[in-house]
Enzyme design. Structure first.
Site, short mmCIF file in Angstrom:
data_model
loop_
_atom_site.label_atom_id
_atom_site.label_comp_id
_atom_site.label_asym_id
_atom_site.label_seq_id
_atom_site.Cartn_x
_atom_site.Cartn_y
_atom_site.Cartn_z
N ASP A 283 0.82 -1.22 0.00
CA ASP A 283 0.00 0.00 0.00
C ASP A 283 0.85 1.26 0.00
OD1 ASP A 283 0.97 -0.39 2.56
OD2 ASP A 283 -0.98 -0.59 3.51
N ASN B 129 -7.34 -1.95 14.55
CA ASN B 129 -8.72 -2.30 14.22
C ASN B 129 -8.80 -3.59 13.40
OD1 ASN B 129 -7.83 -1.52 11.71
ND2 ASN B 129 -9.28 0.15 11.42
N HIS C 275 -7.07 -4.37 10.68
CA HIS C 275 -6.90 -4.29 9.22
C HIS C 275 -5.56 -4.88 8.77
CE1 HIS C 275 -5.04 0.05 9.31
NE2 HIS C 275 -4.10 -0.85 9.37
N GLU D 166 -9.68 -1.50 5.49
CA GLU D 166 -10.39 -1.09 6.69
C GLU D 166 -11.62 -1.97 6.91
OE1 GLU D 166 -8.64 0.59 8.47
OE2 GLU D 166 -8.49 2.71 7.97
C1 GLP Z 1 -0.62 0.73 8.58
C2 GLP Z 1 -0.23 -0.17 7.41
C3 GLP Z 1 -0.38 -1.64 7.75
C4 GLP Z 1 0.29 -1.94 9.08
C5 GLP Z 1 -0.35 -1.10 10.17
C6 GLP Z 1 0.24 -1.36 11.55
O1 GLP Z 1 -1.98 0.89 8.67
N1 GLP Z 1 -1.02 0.10 6.23
O2 GLP Z 1 0.19 -2.42 6.72
O3 GLP Z 1 0.15 -3.30 9.38
O4 GLP Z 1 -0.14 0.26 9.84
O5 GLP Z 1 1.38 -0.58 11.75
P1 GLP Z 1 2.37 -0.74 12.95
O6 GLP Z 1 3.23 -1.92 12.64
O7 GLP Z 1 3.16 0.55 12.96
O8 GLP Z 1 1.57 -0.93 14.18
#
Ligand code: GLP
Length: 264
Positions: free
Chosen positions: A67, A137, A139, A144
């Site tokens: 993404d 959440n 995802h 989402e």
């Molecule tokens: C973002 C990314 C996800 C990732 C999530 C959690 O939303 N799009 O791919 O898994 O953050 O991030 P973190 O590892 O910083 O908690």
């Protein structure tokens, strides 16, 4: 889903990097799906170390990132392109032509662009190993709650919770992106193997729902229960709300006994 319990972030990162490194050794042209987020930093650090100390060779590896924010240039310090360059790409011998990340600067025909990204994945032969984090959440990518399990790469509106969670990466008062391009749940389910990583107490609720909860588009990581080869690597804090930890420990022990190298 195979659940691998690790005592801390360090061990989790090492285990994930070991699986990725083995996939490269088995197939030097392996197609990796990559993720961003603080969870993944340790895996990249370990892969960089293996490149430096053990000559792990990325010269023919092909990568596709999950993404990218929309409306952010690749040079923006919070762009996922920048994150990948800083933590991984600039430290290993990946060929720039083999690196794919959705372009956050596109405008206009988004559908065509996203279909093109899917087509690139297809023409490369599909993704062999997809690394994933998980949002609070539940995802994966930027899929989402309520995202279709059949979804492909597309534009998504970020939830307020996700925007807040990611605010830590942006400067005070800096405008946060509200849109992103993300691979869909269907894209992720089409990969050959998935590695979902979760660390820290803040993820415990999402992890339990994803692994042991019902299949629901309200927790998009629960879709991984449909994947034929999904591995969740979870540290102690993130595993805190899992109810079947004893069973996962038994499985890890028996798997090592009967099918050594299963995780390789
Ligand atoms: C973002 C990314 C996800 C990732 C999530 C959690 O939303 N799009 O791919 O898994 O953050 O991030 P973190 O590892 O910083 O908690």
């Amino acid at each position: 889903m195979l659940v691998v319990l690790k005592s801390n972030y360090e061990e989790l990162s090492r285990e994930a990097a070991r699986i990725v490194a083995n996939s490269i050794r088995q197939n030097p042209e392996v197609r990796l799906g990559l993720a961003t987020g603080s969870t993944t930093i340790g895996v990249y650090r370990e892969l960089v170390r293996l490149h430096r100390d053990e000559a792990l060779n990325f010269s023919r590896v092909v990568t596709f990132n999950l993404d990218e924010y929309l409306g952010i240039s690749p040079e923006h310090p919070q762009s996922f392109r920048h994150f990948m360059t800083e933590h991984f790409f600039s430290h290993v011998n990946l060929q720039p032509r083999n690196i794919h990340i959705p372009d956050g600067t596109i405008s206009g025909d988004y559908e065509k662009y996203c279909a093109g990204y899917e087509a690139e994945i297809q023409s490369a032969g599909g993704i062999d190993l997809q690394i994933l984090g998980i949002g609070r959440n539940g995802h994966i990518g930027f899929n989402e709650p309520t995202s279709s399990f059949a979804s492909k790469t597309r534009l998504k509106v970020l939830s307020k919770a996700t925007v807040e969670d990611n605010r830590k990466f942006f400067g005070a008062g800096e405008k946060m992106p509200r849109l992103a391009i993300t691979m869909g749940i269907g894209t992720i389910l089409s990969t050959r193997r998935v590695l979902m990583l979760a660390t820290g107490a803040a993820k415990a609720g999402a992890v339990a729902k994803a692994i042991e909860g019902p299949l629901t588009a309200s927790v998009t990581a629960s879709a991984l229960q449909l994947h034929p080869d999904a591995i969740a690597i979870v540290d102690e804090e993130a595993a805190a709300e899992l109810k079947q930890k004893d069973y996962y420990r038994d499985v890890m022990e028996m798997t090592a006994l009967f099918t050594p190298g299963k995780l390789s």
